[in-house]
Write a protein that holds these residues in place. Sequence first.
Motif, short mmCIF file in Angstrom:
data_model
loop_
_atom_site.label_atom_id
_atom_site.label_comp_id
_atom_site.label_asym_id
_atom_site.label_seq_id
_atom_site.Cartn_x
_atom_site.Cartn_y
_atom_site.Cartn_z
N ASP A 1 0.81 -1.21 0.00
CA ASP A 1 0.00 0.00 0.00
C ASP A 1 0.84 1.26 0.00
N GLY A 2 2.17 1.13 -0.16
CA GLY A 2 3.04 2.29 -0.16
C GLY A 2 3.57 2.68 1.20
N LYS A 3 3.25 1.91 2.24
CA LYS A 3 3.67 2.26 3.59
C LYS A 3 4.98 1.61 4.02
N ALA A 4 5.54 0.73 3.21
CA ALA A 4 6.81 0.10 3.56
C ALA A 4 7.89 1.17 3.68
N ALA A 5 8.68 1.10 4.76
CA ALA A 5 9.63 2.18 5.04
C ALA A 5 11.09 1.75 4.95
N SER A 6 11.40 0.48 5.21
CA SER A 6 12.79 0.04 5.20
C SER A 6 12.85 -1.45 4.89
#
Length: 322
Positions: free
Chosen positions: A17-22
């Motif tokens: 959903d585009g929320k992956a950060a690392s």
Amino acid sequence: MDVERARRIAVHAQLLDGKAASVFDTVRRLGYLQIDPISTVAPPQQLVLWSRLGPYDVGELDRLLWEERKLVEWRAFIYPIETLPILRARMRSRTALNANAKEFLRENASFRRTVLRELDRRGPLLARELHDPRPRAEKHRWWGTRRVGVMLEILAARGEVAVVGRRGGHRLFDLAERWYPEVEPITRAEADRLYAEQRFRALGVRLNRNREWEAHPDADDSPVPDRITVLSPFDRLIHDRARAEALFDFFYRLEMYVPAAKREYGYYVLPILRGDRIVGRVEPRWSKRTRELEVLGAWGDTERLDEALASLRTWLASAVGN
């Protein structure tokens, strides 16, 4: 629960959903990455991360594995190090080895001791750096002449040796006691319970006995952003083909082992995910020689495909080892 809500939950749970950060947080949320040598586009363990993060430094995965040791490799999967108690319980289990592997250990007990002694003295080592004193003419009915490789696989499955790095793409092995940190032992039953809970959370939804969608208590069913990406065939959103068909009304099979004349689409075709829908498929191929991303075919809704492929092309052009 209706399938539209189940789809939203599944996409959120898999961080598409585009929320992956690392890299690290993504692996922790997914639970594991599957390793495979197929790199028509990129190795699956790398492509799965790109689908969530967009262009990222693939060297970060190696740093987390071999330098910071926040991840661990076992049986062709990469896990967060906090999963080690579950893995250790599996390594100790009587079901860790099949009948052929147990027979191999019985017939090669002295060779096992030789391998462990050499690793203790000289490790870490590549498989080819371990000497097999048996005459090369000997050939077994199921492991052939690959005695060193088979022994290392079995000892790794049992947790006696560990993969501790890579050299030229090949695995380095050492004694597990020198690589794995000490963990509090848990039973196989507890390990299975914890693993099942992790998988449920990572998948977001599952079909219960009544063939109804059941959501994890932490599920997010909010609208999914209109994001476009393509998925590895090994991506857990679509890895269970029957589940993917039930969720997305999308029939998908990897046809690389199907004779070319019988393929419906192509050799290595990737699903196109837009928002919470799988809208089509594409067959890209990355050329290491020309540094170009070729598109051999595309099917379905490809309206925004160029956007996803531009991101993929940028990443592949800069990715280490491509």
